[in-house]
Design a protein around this motif. Structure first.
Motif, PDB file in Angstrom:
ATOM      1  N   LEU A 143      -8.645   5.552  -3.436  1.00  0.00           N
ATOM      2  CA  LEU A 143      -8.313   6.140  -2.445  1.00  0.00           C
ATOM      3  C   LEU A 143      -6.650   6.165  -1.953  1.00  0.00           C
ATOM      4  O   LEU A 143      -6.066   5.250  -2.581  1.00  0.00           O
ATOM      5  N   SER A 144      -6.287   7.233  -1.417  1.00  0.00           N
ATOM      6  CA  SER A 144      -4.889   7.198  -1.091  1.00  0.00           C
ATOM      7  C   SER A 144      -4.654   8.183   0.075  1.00  0.00           C
ATOM      8  O   SER A 144      -5.325   9.061   0.239  1.00  0.00           O
TER       9      SER A 144
ATOM     10  N   HIS B   1       0.677  13.773  -4.068  1.00  0.00           N
ATOM     11  CA  HIS B   1       1.202  13.823  -2.543  1.00  0.00           C
ATOM     12  C   HIS B   1       2.534  14.414  -3.011  1.00  0.00           C
ATOM     13  O   HIS B   1       3.231  14.252  -3.676  1.00  0.00           O
ATOM     14  N   VAL B   2       2.921  14.956  -1.621  1.00  0.00           N
ATOM     15  CA  VAL B   2       4.287  15.713  -1.483  1.00  0.00           C
ATOM     16  C   VAL B   2       5.069  14.860  -0.521  1.00  0.00           C
ATOM     17  O   VAL B   2       6.409  15.471  -0.066  1.00  0.00           O
ATOM     18  N   ALA B   3       4.844  13.770  -0.220  1.00  0.00           N
ATOM     19  CA  ALA B   3       5.496  12.930   0.752  1.00  0.00           C
ATOM     20  C   ALA B   3       5.185  11.533   0.519  1.00  0.00           C
ATOM     21  O   ALA B   3       4.103  11.130  -0.211  1.00  0.00           O
ATOM     22  N   GLY B   4       5.687  10.383   1.222  1.00  0.00           N
ATOM     23  CA  GLY B   4       5.488   9.057   0.962  1.00  0.00           C
ATOM     24  C   GLY B   4       3.851   8.519   1.097  1.00  0.00           C
ATOM     25  O   GLY B   4       3.324   9.133   1.903  1.00  0.00           O
ATOM     26  N   VAL B   5       3.523   8.033   0.148  1.00  0.00           N
ATOM     27  CA  VAL B   5       2.071   7.365   0.172  1.00  0.00           C
ATOM     28  C   VAL B   5       2.068   6.081   1.014  1.00  0.00           C
ATOM     29  O   VAL B   5       2.730   4.895   0.724  1.00  0.00           O
ATOM     30  N   GLY B   6       1.260   5.976   2.109  1.00  0.00           N
ATOM     31  CA  GLY B   6       1.269   5.055   3.149  1.00  0.00           C
ATOM     32  C   GLY B   6       0.193   3.936   2.585  1.00  0.00           C
ATOM     33  O   GLY B   6       0.621   2.369   2.813  1.00  0.00           O
ATOM     34  N   CYS B   7      -0.721   4.175   1.689  1.00  0.00           N
ATOM     35  CA  CYS B   7      -1.752   3.232   1.672  1.00  0.00           C
ATOM     36  C   CYS B   7      -2.540   3.948   0.436  1.00  0.00           C
ATOM     37  O   CYS B   7      -2.952   5.055   0.110  1.00  0.00           O
ATOM     38  N   VAL B   8      -3.107   2.741  -0.530  1.00  0.00           N
ATOM     39  CA  VAL B   8      -3.907   3.000  -1.625  1.00  0.00           C
ATOM     40  C   VAL B   8      -4.817   1.900  -1.520  1.00  0.00           C
ATOM     41  O   VAL B   8      -4.827   1.037  -0.866  1.00  0.00           O
TER      42      VAL B   8
ATOM     43  N   LEU C 154      -4.771  -2.169 -11.039  1.00  0.00           N
ATOM     44  CA  LEU C 154      -4.308  -2.367  -9.722  1.00  0.00           C
ATOM     45  C   LEU C 154      -3.463  -1.116  -9.429  1.00  0.00           C
ATOM     46  O   LEU C 154      -2.829  -0.323 -10.234  1.00  0.00           O
ATOM     47  N   VAL C 155      -3.305  -0.607  -8.192  1.00  0.00           N
ATOM     48  CA  VAL C 155      -2.533   0.640  -7.889  1.00  0.00           C
ATOM     49  C   VAL C 155      -1.788   0.458  -6.747  1.00  0.00           C
ATOM     50  O   VAL C 155      -1.979  -0.405  -5.969  1.00  0.00           O
ATOM     51  N   SER C 156      -0.362   1.032  -7.077  1.00  0.00           N
ATOM     52  CA  SER C 156       0.512   1.070  -5.882  1.00  0.00           C
ATOM     53  C   SER C 156       1.060   2.454  -5.376  1.00  0.00           C
ATOM     54  O   SER C 156       0.895   3.496  -6.109  1.00  0.00           O
ATOM     55  N   GLY C 157       1.254   2.442  -4.068  1.00  0.00           N
ATOM     56  CA  GLY C 157       1.651   3.869  -3.437  1.00  0.00           C
ATOM     57  C   GLY C 157       3.242   3.371  -2.851  1.00  0.00           C
ATOM     58  O   GLY C 157       3.289   2.473  -2.219  1.00  0.00           O
ATOM     59  N   SER C 158       4.000   4.331  -2.992  1.00  0.00           N
ATOM     60  CA  SER C 158       5.321   4.375  -2.507  1.00  0.00           C
ATOM     61  C   SER C 158       5.801   5.406  -1.822  1.00  0.00           C
ATOM     62  O   SER C 158       5.192   6.559  -1.749  1.00  0.00           O
ATOM     63  N   LEU C 159       6.905   5.134  -0.748  1.00  0.00           N
ATOM     64  CA  LEU C 159       7.453   6.377   0.042  1.00  0.00           C
ATOM     65  C   LEU C 159       8.251   7.252  -0.821  1.00  0.00           C
ATOM     66  O   LEU C 159       8.460   8.448  -0.446  1.00  0.00           O
TER      67      LEU C 159
ATOM     68  N   CYS D  74       4.767   0.632  -0.507  1.00  0.00           N
ATOM     69  CA  CYS D  74       4.085   0.551   0.878  1.00  0.00           C
ATOM     70  C   CYS D  74       2.875  -0.323   0.765  1.00  0.00           C
ATOM     71  O   CYS D  74       2.564  -0.830   1.596  1.00  0.00           O
ATOM     72  N   SER D  75       1.958  -0.140  -0.248  1.00  0.00           N
ATOM     73  CA  SER D  75       0.867  -0.725  -0.574  1.00  0.00           C
ATOM     74  C   SER D  75       0.341  -1.097  -1.963  1.00  0.00           C
ATOM     75  O   SER D  75       1.026  -0.539  -2.892  1.00  0.00           O
ATOM     76  N   VAL D  76      -0.466  -1.947  -2.180  1.00  0.00           N
ATOM     77  CA  VAL D  76      -0.737  -2.630  -3.439  1.00  0.00           C
ATOM     78  C   VAL D  76      -2.149  -2.865  -3.010  1.00  0.00           C
ATOM     79  O   VAL D  76      -2.714  -3.441  -2.289  1.00  0.00           O
TER      80      VAL D  76
END
Length: 345
Positions: A175-176, A157-164, A131-136, A122-124
């Motif tokens: 941040l996330s 997190h215990v659910a999808g990560v929408g933003c980092v 660099l950091v990436s977050g995913s569903l 979802c986000s990089v």
């Protein structure tokens, strides 16, 4: 004559796709003003994507005037510059892709595609050395910028990560926010790196987080109900105060690199808004040029007051925030927005 000119343009772009997908998913300026633009096809049998580089950002999204472009194997959610010659793409396949400009910036070549996530990325965010990436899939990956490989995986997190969002000056902080309702501050130097900043801010799921480039401790948090809140991380015990800025989910937040006053936001309500970050998020500028969700937002690096947005309506809009709005008391000032496809608004 017009047909001959068009053909000559396309002969100079033999490696670019013939057509850009309708849904524009992200954009970012390079330090010299060049812009990378991500697109995806969210309808039809195949969800494809593409990335486009424009040395003249005012030409976007015209395919014939791009500097370089390339088709990706799947849709994408985010794009970011990694240095002057490389672009990182958050892919719907769960991969983080690295593309590099070659041949005088006229050609994009794939250097790596690492499938480290088990669901859509979802986000990089690009930081100082990482660099950091977050995913569903609920995971966050920290990558070495130089070697483009994962060095840490976090599952706070215990659910999808929408933003980092990486801290602008500290390589250890980011941040996330996620669908579990939590906003987390991460410090990779600690044995337990995650600290909870907020849970369901304003009673809603958080949708976006970002840092203020003028302060190492100031952040902004947005929600799916259109609220935006500001926080000083040095006082986590003080509740985060929120203001309703949009009436639908906020999709992007971006502090201006030129003024501590300007905080730009975009949302699913098709609006682009600049709020006063030092005066209770009072309105400075508002644009209703878009006809669908706005998914890309960035300030021009060398033109104060110049803000660019892109959305699912296939429009790239260049906004001019009046210089008078730098005043802490400038509220409700309307500005100019230029639609590169349809003329001047």
């Amino acid at each position: 004559m017009g047909s001959e000119n068009q053909e000559s343009i396309w002969r100079g772009l033999p490696n670019s796709p013939a057509c850009m997908e309708r849904h524009l998913e992200g954009l970012q300026y390079r330090a010299d003003g060049a812009m990378v633009l991500g697109a995806a096809a969210l309808t039809g049998r195949y969800w494809m994507g593409s990335i486009w580089v424009y040395k003249e950002a005012s030409r976007a999204p015209e395919e014939a005037h791009c500097t370089a472009g390339v088709q990706t194997e799947a849709g994408l959610s985010d794009v970011a510059w990694l240095g002057e010659k490389s672009v990182v793409v958050a892919s719907d396949t769960g991969a983080l892709e690295l593309w590099k400009l070659a041949e005088n910036d006229s050609y994009l070549t794939n250097c790596a595609s690492h499938y480290e996530h088990d669901d859509l990325v979802c986000s990089v965010s690009v930081g100082v050395d990482t660099l950091v990436s977050g995913s569903l899939d609920g995971s966050i990956k920290v990558w070495d910028k130089n070697e483009f490989k994962v060095i840490s995986t976090y599952r706070g997190h215990v659910a999808g990560v929408g933003c980092v969002s990486c801290a602008p000056k500290d390589q250890h902080l980011f941040l996330s926010c996620a669908q579990d309702g939590r906003v987390l501050l991460w410090d990779t130097r600690k044995a337990k790196p995650a600290s909870v900043i907020d849970v369901k801010p304003a009673g809603a799921l958080p949708s976006y987080v970002t840092w203020n480039p003028f302060s190492s401790r100031a952040i902004a948090v947005a929600t799916e109900t259109g609220h935006i809140g500001l926080r000083d991380l040095s006082s986590l015990v003080i509740p985060l105060a929120h203001t309703v800025v949009h009436n639908r989910p906020v999709t992007r937040l971006k502090f201006s690199p030129h003024s501590a006053v300007w905080l730009a936001s975009a949302g699913e309500d098709c609006r682009v808004i600049v709020s006063n970050a030092v005066d209770k998020l009072s309105l400075i500028y508002e644009s209703k040029c878009h006809l669908d969700h706005v998914r890309g937002l960035d300030w021009h690096p060398s033109k104060p007051g110049s803000l660019t947005s892109a959305g699912w309506d296939h429009q790239v809009v260049h906004h001019i925030v009046p210089e008078a709005a730098t005043s802490d008391r400038a509220v409700g000032i309307s500005g100019d927005a230029t639609l590169m496809e349809t003329g001047t608004v």
